[in-house]
Design an enzyme around this catalytic site. Structure first.
Site, PDB file in Angstrom:
ATOM      1  N   GLU A  39       8.339 -22.508  38.081  1.00 27.77           N
ATOM      2  CA  GLU A  39       7.550 -23.432  38.887  1.00 27.77           C
ATOM      3  C   GLU A  39       7.263 -24.708  38.099  1.00 27.77           C
ATOM      4  O   GLU A  39       7.281 -25.812  38.643  1.00 27.77           O
ATOM      5  CB  GLU A  39       6.243 -22.737  39.293  1.00 27.77           C
ATOM      6  CG  GLU A  39       5.687 -23.166  40.616  1.00 27.77           C
ATOM      7  CD  GLU A  39       4.569 -22.236  41.088  1.00 27.77           C
ATOM      8  OE1 GLU A  39       4.777 -21.546  42.091  1.00 27.77           O
ATOM      9  OE2 GLU A  39       3.518 -22.176  40.436  1.00 27.77           O
TER      10      GLU A  39
ATOM     11  N   GLU B 144      10.320 -26.716  38.012  1.00 25.38           N
ATOM     12  CA  GLU B 144      10.504 -27.322  39.332  1.00 25.38           C
ATOM     13  C   GLU B 144       9.601 -28.552  39.475  1.00 25.38           C
ATOM     14  O   GLU B 144      10.024 -29.598  39.975  1.00 25.38           O
ATOM     15  CB  GLU B 144      10.190 -26.298  40.428  1.00 25.38           C
ATOM     16  CG  GLU B 144      10.449 -26.820  41.826  1.00 25.38           C
ATOM     17  CD  GLU B 144      10.012 -25.842  42.917  1.00 25.38           C
ATOM     18  OE1 GLU B 144       9.497 -24.753  42.581  1.00 25.38           O
ATOM     19  OE2 GLU B 144      10.197 -26.175  44.099  1.00 25.38           O
TER      20      GLU B 144
ATOM     21  N   CYS C 280       2.771 -18.315  45.097  1.00 19.89           N
ATOM     22  CA  CYS C 280       2.711 -16.916  44.678  1.00 19.89           C
ATOM     23  C   CYS C 280       1.802 -16.065  45.548  1.00 19.89           C
ATOM     24  O   CYS C 280       1.804 -14.851  45.437  1.00 19.89           O
ATOM     25  CB  CYS C 280       2.339 -16.761  43.213  1.00 19.89           C
ATOM     26  SG  CYS C 280       1.434 -18.115  42.554  1.00 19.89           S
TER      27      CYS C 280
ATOM     28  N   SER D 114       6.453 -24.775  46.362  1.00 16.06           N
ATOM     29  CA  SER D 114       7.420 -24.449  45.319  1.00 16.06           C
ATOM     30  C   SER D 114       8.377 -23.412  45.879  1.00 16.06           C
ATOM     31  O   SER D 114       7.965 -22.515  46.626  1.00 16.06           O
ATOM     32  CB  SER D 114       6.688 -23.871  44.111  1.00 16.06           C
ATOM     33  OG  SER D 114       7.608 -23.195  43.291  1.00 16.06           O
TER      34      SER D 114
ATOM     35  N   LYS E 132       1.086  -8.534  50.052  1.00 17.14           N
ATOM     36  CA  LYS E 132       2.262  -8.210  49.249  1.00 17.14           C
ATOM     37  C   LYS E 132       3.115  -7.160  49.943  1.00 17.14           C
ATOM     38  O   LYS E 132       4.313  -7.070  49.717  1.00 17.14           O
ATOM     39  CB  LYS E 132       1.825  -7.702  47.868  1.00 17.14           C
ATOM     40  CG  LYS E 132       1.223  -8.774  46.982  1.00 17.14           C
ATOM     41  CD  LYS E 132       2.286  -9.671  46.377  1.00 17.14           C
ATOM     42  CE  LYS E 132       1.652 -10.821  45.595  1.00 17.14           C
ATOM     43  NZ  LYS E 132       2.634 -11.871  45.307  1.00 17.14           N
TER      44      LYS E 132
ATOM     45  N   GLU F  90       5.140  -9.133  52.161  1.00 12.95           N
ATOM     46  CA  GLU F  90       6.084  -9.951  51.400  1.00 12.95           C
ATOM     47  C   GLU F  90       7.312  -9.144  50.977  1.00 12.95           C
ATOM     48  O   GLU F  90       8.442  -9.599  51.114  1.00 12.95           O
ATOM     49  CB  GLU F  90       5.388 -10.534  50.166  1.00 12.95           C
ATOM     50  CG  GLU F  90       6.247 -11.538  49.416  1.00 12.95           C
ATOM     51  CD  GLU F  90       5.617 -12.008  48.116  1.00 12.95           C
ATOM     52  OE1 GLU F  90       4.871 -11.222  47.505  1.00 12.95           O
ATOM     53  OE2 GLU F  90       5.870 -13.146  47.700  1.00 12.95           O
TER      54      GLU F  90
ATOM     55  N   GLU G 185      14.500 -11.533  53.728  1.00 10.15           N
ATOM     56  CA  GLU G 185      15.266 -12.334  52.771  1.00 10.15           C
ATOM     57  C   GLU G 185      15.038 -11.893  51.329  1.00 10.15           C
ATOM     58  O   GLU G 185      15.701 -12.377  50.412  1.00 10.15           O
ATOM     59  CB  GLU G 185      14.935 -13.825  52.929  1.00 10.15           C
ATOM     60  CG  GLU G 185      13.528 -14.237  52.525  1.00 10.15           C
ATOM     61  CD  GLU G 185      12.504 -14.124  53.659  1.00 10.15           C
ATOM     62  OE1 GLU G 185      12.738 -13.320  54.586  1.00 10.15           O
ATOM     63  OE2 GLU G 185      11.485 -14.813  53.606  1.00 10.15           O
TER      64      GLU G 185
ATOM     65  N   CYS H  76      -6.739 -13.573  43.449  1.00  5.98           N
ATOM     66  CA  CYS H  76      -6.235 -12.201  43.627  1.00  5.98           C
ATOM     67  C   CYS H  76      -7.286 -11.127  43.353  1.00  5.98           C
ATOM     68  O   CYS H  76      -7.250 -10.060  43.954  1.00  5.98           O
ATOM     69  CB  CYS H  76      -5.040 -11.958  42.724  1.00  5.98           C
ATOM     70  SG  CYS H  76      -3.742 -13.161  42.996  1.00  5.98           S
TER      71      CYS H  76
END
Lengths: 399, 157, 623
Positions: free
Chosen positions: C306, C309, C333, C353, C392, C395, C400, C550
């Site tokens: 990141e 990036e 994230c 990102s 999560k 996710e 994908e 989190c």
């Protein structure tokens, strides 16, 4: 409109002779404090049922410091057996609207909102036309009667929810929410519609105002009883020859009502609608007044042929449907009470359990969030107490 | 619902928002008008209203479901409501209900196959002095009887 | 967090914050509480006063993160002179009142309310995920419920909605306190849950009662954390995980995020704020997992990717004057946040990102790099991610997420579910010895650890980016970038880049401006700023979907409160301060993986295949 009302009896107070616009003209010359004193002298209390002194409500709203204030006319007349507001709105709209203008002037509101129940939407066109006429006569709009006061009235329709007759639920509904009552405090007089100080008054309360202004608080106070001044509109229905709306002085007894309306063989009278109490013949000497039987004016008469358990079931079904479902005691409590009625109906009950339900009803009266849940156990408790012989006799009790 | 039906609704809702404003206070008036025109407030319209008033679709749905006179499911072009207050019951509303049901061939909370009428019970109309009464769309009919209600529904379009 | 801002005006208690200066009436009022005279601050609610005086008032709809509802009526008290009982959570004291908190009338009412709730509460406690941690159960005990006074529902009324990977809704257990509604609409501003119908038919519903998977739920699970009963819980994969553990052919690998370690002790009776990293590793190994890895390793990897990036975006924007480059760069994230922006701001996805979250990076690294190094067929590897998070779970099931050629992460497991598995295994977590993480990933850097707290990703990224650019450590004492820390909803700060290395000469003198926000309500605010153009000149934005980051995630132990979240954060920062390596780029294993495996470096071709992802323009429309 295919509805003819014809008030059965117009009394000398609410329906004394009145010249359209006269009270508004008078009031605009008065100091706001003087209006409040006049209302205070009259002893006028809220006519929706709770009986809160109008002068106090207006005084707090008037004293509140805010950019905007609102006067709301509660025309969500949903209490079963009540129809006086229908009659007032259709036959004496000038009293209601002028009462709103006076209230607006007194508390410093520039906008009045009529919350009209959906069931009365057939009146909408007539009322809108009436308001338009008032605007033409400069009783509404900018610079009313040339006295520099701007005020207008708008009508908002309800969508079928009894609980919206509760003032904070009504405000929630106006704001575009579910009609769920708010916590009090804060009260609408401080934090009402859109957070602004708001006076919510019943149709009949507002309709009483113009005559108080014209004839004076003292004149008004002379009618009725000491603590219940003026007169009251009673919506009388059920087993009587002449159902309808009656203007009667406070302090009228149930016996008198029976006589006036030509009721015969009367067994029970439900005073105050479904949320009121049911009285047997032994209590017909009691007076309709804030100090004895306080009521919004619904009188339902039942004669000897009627089954009181059936009446009670009808009322409890009503509350189960109309509870907003927000607070626990009302949402579930009413269902339990209705189940109790059904148990009696099916003869599958124990007296102990019914007593337990009455206790639950007493909890609901003090624990529910708003007036709906606080009063819905009234018919359960009063009908089962006052008509226990009819309901429980001749039926075997299962243990 | 196809795109052209959606567009018709979008345009109508746009005019309503212009008329009633973009504030949440406009929600009930907007819903009432949609209901009047399309007889119920479909999923798409609910979302369009939510978008324009900047609220969540589930809030619109929640409000609709709260009020007895707002609907989120298809229904008839006309609504006939029978008062079920005890006073009306004692003056014959139950027989009237039965007559209506038989004539229309549907039960309560049901809609005729041709989409003409939805039959419903409702709580007190405030007509106890002229009971029994029924509400046909937003018109009240007082002191009705079996014959008069059947005439009323025959006249419905 | 400024929660007052989000509660409806009408429902806000009349709190007079500073009585002295504003009203002149005087800041206190004298009251009588259960016969005891006292002075209290004007405008405080009875509930607050009772708390301060160590008087326990039962509550259900009240939650300190949420606006006042006053609808369960459990907290009723008697106020002298009032006909009805008053909900203490909603009653501000503004005049001298006499309050009784346990009179006969009060106790009877509360008992009745518990009885009523129980009569409608389907199911048995022993078969409920919230057994022993259920507020209704606790109240039933407090009020001596020994029978169902008003009957008990014997048939379920609703179908359980387990359509969502993250949140299961069992409305038969719902008591309609509406905490979830206030969480979803007011706290998170997602707006998926509301009450529908009225009276007895009232229930919590999605738009048109659709399955949760079909509406715009972001899976943050905050509603679960605030549900007093078992009506909302996470979709638990532990049975399948047990099955995999028992299957000799399967190589079961568990990665653990930092936040579960800082909170799982609460599930075993410890106070909040005690880190259990070493003990948890022992438990995981004893339960039969083949390896336990630290997600912080891929948190470090995330920082590398990141950060690179960001630098590349900055280079394109400043040097190449490329106007198609989106700045500020938003972190990606938090899967709740990712789904939030996909639904609510799909046209702004290019700001995100492209780096995957640490969880997903680890999944693909395990099934490629690790599989190769260890000589295990990736099809036999089962990866489990222990996360503080409900999202999560969603996710790892995004279609994908298969860049390894397999489902990168097989199961997302919450802290609560792990605690349950540990209990099932008969292990007493707090008493276990400590074990280190397994090789080849070993212990990660402290930068990865602080990902667990709001502002942590930003702090970690700054430590690396600043040093990459200037060759010097960030100019903050002990590397602690305090402006990133704390519970303020939106934090913003900047750091000036001076004496840059030659290759980063284009950044000389640039004031690197960044924003940190947590909770999607605050994220929404940041997005509105972006839309209004108020973020011009900003470079990096960290967003976490959950309040507190989190550590306040939807998979964490229940209950949650601002204090609990603060204690968990404290545990993380304390642990971090003592770590030998505190910068992602100095993690030796990170260096190793770039040398051995991702040989074309951060942002390189293989990185892009394995560690970066694409987003979906979901939009708000529900079909």
């Amino acid at each position: 409109m295919n509805t003819l009302n014809k008030i059965k009896r117009t009394g000398p107070v609410l329906f004394s002779e009145y010249e359209k616009g006269s009270a508004v003209k008078k009031v605009l010359e008065m100091e706001r404090e003087d209006i409040l004193f006049e209302i205070k002298d009259s002893g006028l209390k809220g006519r929706g049922g709770a009986g809160f002194p109008v002068s106090t409500k207006w005084m707090i709203t008037a004293a509140a410091n805010a950019d905007k204030k609102f006067i709301v006319c509660n025309a969500d007349e949903g209490e079963p057996g009540t129809f006086k507001d229908r009659v007032l709105l259709l036959e004496y709209p000038e009293l209601v609207f002028e009462g709103m203008i006076i209230a607006g002037y007194t508390i410093g509101a520039k906008e009045g909102i009529v919350y009209l129940r959906a069931e009365y939407s057939y009146m909408l066109e007539f009322l809108e036309n009436f308001l338009e006429e008032m605007r033409k006569q400069n009783l509404l709009g900018k610079n009313i009667c040339g006295k520099g006061f701007d005020f207008d009235i708008f009508i908002r329709l309800g969508s079928g929810a009894y609980v919206c007759g509760e003032e904070t639920a009504l405000i929630e509904s106006l704001e575009g929410h579910r009609g769920e009552p708010r916590n009090r405090p804060p009260f609408p007089v401080n934090t009402g519609y859109l957070g602004f100080p708001t006076a919510v008054n019943n149709v009949e309360t507002l309709a009483s105002v113009p005559n108080i202004i014209n004839k004076g608080g003292e004149w008004y106070h002379k009618h009725g009883t000491d603590k219940s001044t003026g007169s009251k509109l009673f919506s009388v229905s059920g087993d009587c020859k002449y159902p309808g709306v009656y203007e009667l002085p406070w302090g009228t007894t149930l016996n008198e009502i029976i006589n006036i309306t030509g009721a015969e063989d009367t067994k029970a009278i439900q005073v105050g609608g479904a949320s009121g109490i049911c009285l047997p013949a032994t209590e017909f000497g009691r007076k309709l007044s804030y100090e004895d039987i306080s009521t919004g004016g619904s009188i339902m008469i039942f004669n000897k042929s009627r089954n009181m358990l059936e009446v009670l079931k009808n009322f409890m079904e009503f509350f189960v449907e109309e509870s907003c479902g927000q607070c626990t005691p009302c949402r579930i409590g009413n269902v339990k009470l209705l189940e109790g009625v059904e148990m009696i109906e099916k003869n599958e009950y124990t007296i102990e359990y019914i007593e337990k339900l009455k206790e639950l009803g007493r909890t609901m009266q003090v624990a529910s969030k708003c007036g709906l849940g606080q009063s819905s156990p009234n018919p359960f408790i009063s009908i089962l107490e006052n008509f226990k012989d009819e309901i429980f006799n001749n039926k075997p009790v299962l243990n | 619902m196809n795109d052209s039906e959606k567009n018709i609704r979008n345009e109508f809702i746009q005019t309503l928002v212009q008329r009633f404003g973009k504030e949440r206070t406009a929600l009930l008036p907007v819903l009432q008008e949609i209901q009047k025109k399309f007889f119920y407030i479909d999923e798409h319209s609910q979302q369009e209203v939510a978008r324009l008033l900047n609220i969540h679709p589930v809030e619109v749905n929640s409000v609709i479901s709260f009020y007895a006179f707002l609907y989120d499911k298809p229904r008839g072009r006309n609504t006939v409501r029978v008062c079920k207050n005890i006073i009306c019951n004692y003056h014959g509303s139950l027989e009237i209900a039965k007559a209506l049901s038989t004539e229309l061939g549907i039960g309560f909370n049901e809609t005729t196959k041709d989409g003409k009428v939805t039959l419903e019970y409702a709580n007190c109309f405030g007509m106890c002095d002229k009971s029994p009464s029924i509400l046909v769309n937003d018109q009240i009919h007082e002191r009705v009887n079996k014959e008069s209600v059947l005439n009323l529904i025959r006249d419905l379009k | 967090m400024e929660k007052e801002l989000r509660s409806p005006v009408s429902q806000r208690p009349l709190i007079v914050k500073d009585g002295k200066s504003k009203t002149g009436i005087g800041a206190t009022v004298s009251i009588e509480l259960n016969g005891e005279k006292m002075q209290v601050q004007l405008g405080k609610t009875i509930l607050e006063i009772c708390k301060e005086n160590k008087i326990h008032i039962p509550t259900l709809c009240y939650h300190e993160d949420l606006c006042i509802a006053g609808n369960c009526r459990m907290c009723l008290v008697e106020v002298e002179g009032m006909r009805t009982l008053q909900a203490s959570c909603a009653f501000p004291v503004t005049s001298p009142v006499k309050i009784k908190t346990f009179s006969d009338k009060v106790r009877k009412a509360r008992k009745h309310i518990v009885d009523l709730m129980l009569s409608e509460h389907y199911g048995e406690c022993y078969s409920c995920v919230r057994n022993n941690n259920c507020e209704l159960q606790t109240l039933a005990k407090e009020y001596g419920v020994d029978s169902y006074e008003f009957g008990h529902i014997c048939e379920p009324r609703f179908e359980i909605d387990s359509s969502s990977h993250a949140v299961v809704r069992d409305m038969d257990k719902c008591i309609l306190c509406r905490r979830c509604v206030r969480t979803c609409i007011d706290l998170q501003e997602v707006g998926v849950l509301e009450a529908i119908n009225r009276g007895y038919d009232t229930k919590i519903s999605t738009f048109m009662d659709k399955p949760l998977a079909d509406v715009i739920c972001i899976n943050c699970g905050q509603c679960i954390n605030r549900c007093p009963t078992g009506a909302l819980h996470a979709n638990d994969p532990s049975d399948e995980i047990w099955k995999a553990i028992e299957d000799p052919k399967k190589h079961v690998v568990l990665q653990t995020a930092p936040s579960p370690r800082a909170a799982i002790g609460e599930e075993f009776g410890l106070p909040a704020g005690i880190s259990m990293t070493g003990q948890l590793n022992t438990a995981i190994k004893r339960m039969g997992f083949d390896r336990v890895f630290d997600t912080n390793f891929t948190a470090d990897l995330t920082i590398m990717e990141e950060g690179t990036e960001l630098l590349s975006r900055l280079r394109k924007a400043i040097v190449d004057k490329d106007s198609s480059v989106m700045l500020p760069q938003f972190t990606s994230c938090s899967p709740g946040w990712v789904k939030f922006i996909e639904h609510f701001y799909p046209e702004y996805l290019d700001y995100l990102s492209t780096a995957k979250s640490p969880q997903q990076m680890f999944g693909s690294v395990i099934k490629t790099f690790y599989a190769k190094e260890e000589g295990i067929d990736p099809k036999d590897i089962v990866t489990v991610a222990l996360m503080p998070c409900a999202a999560k779970k969603f996710e790892c099931n995004r279609p994908e997420m298969d860049s390894s050629g397999f489902k990168d992460v097989d199961y997302g497991l919450t802290t609560r579910e792990m605690a349950k598995m540990i209990r099932e295994a008969g292990l007493r977590l707090p008493e276990l010895p400590k074990t280190n993480f397994d090789e080849p990933f070993g212990d990660a850097s402290g930068a990865g650890l602080i990902f667990g707290a709001t502002g942590g990703v930003m702090e970690a990224a700054l430590r690396t980016v600043y040093e990459l650019v200037t060759g010097r450590p960030v100019p903050f004492k002990n590397l602690n970038i305090d402006v990133c820390r704390g519970m303020k909803g939106i934090k913003e700060a900047s750091v000036k880049l001076e004496n840059c290395k030659e290759e980063f000469g284009f950044l000389e003198g640039v004031e690197l401006k960044f924003i940190v926000a947590h909770g999607t309500a605050n994220a929404k605010h940041v997005m509105e700023m972006l839309i209004k153009g108020e973020l011009a000149g900003y470079h990096f934005v960290e967003i976490m979907a959950c309040p507190g980051g989190c550590i306040g995630g939807g998979g964490q132990p229940i209950p949650t409160s601002e204090l609990i979240r603060k204690l968990r954060v404290k545990a993380i920062y304390e642990e971090e301060a003592s770590m030998p390596v505190r910068k992602s780029h100095e993690n030796p294993r990170i260096k190793y993986i770039y040398e051995k495996f991702l040989t074309d470096g951060p942002g390189g071709k293989l990185s892009h295949k394995l560690l970066h992802t694409k987003y979906l323009k979901r939009g708000k429309y529900i079909n």
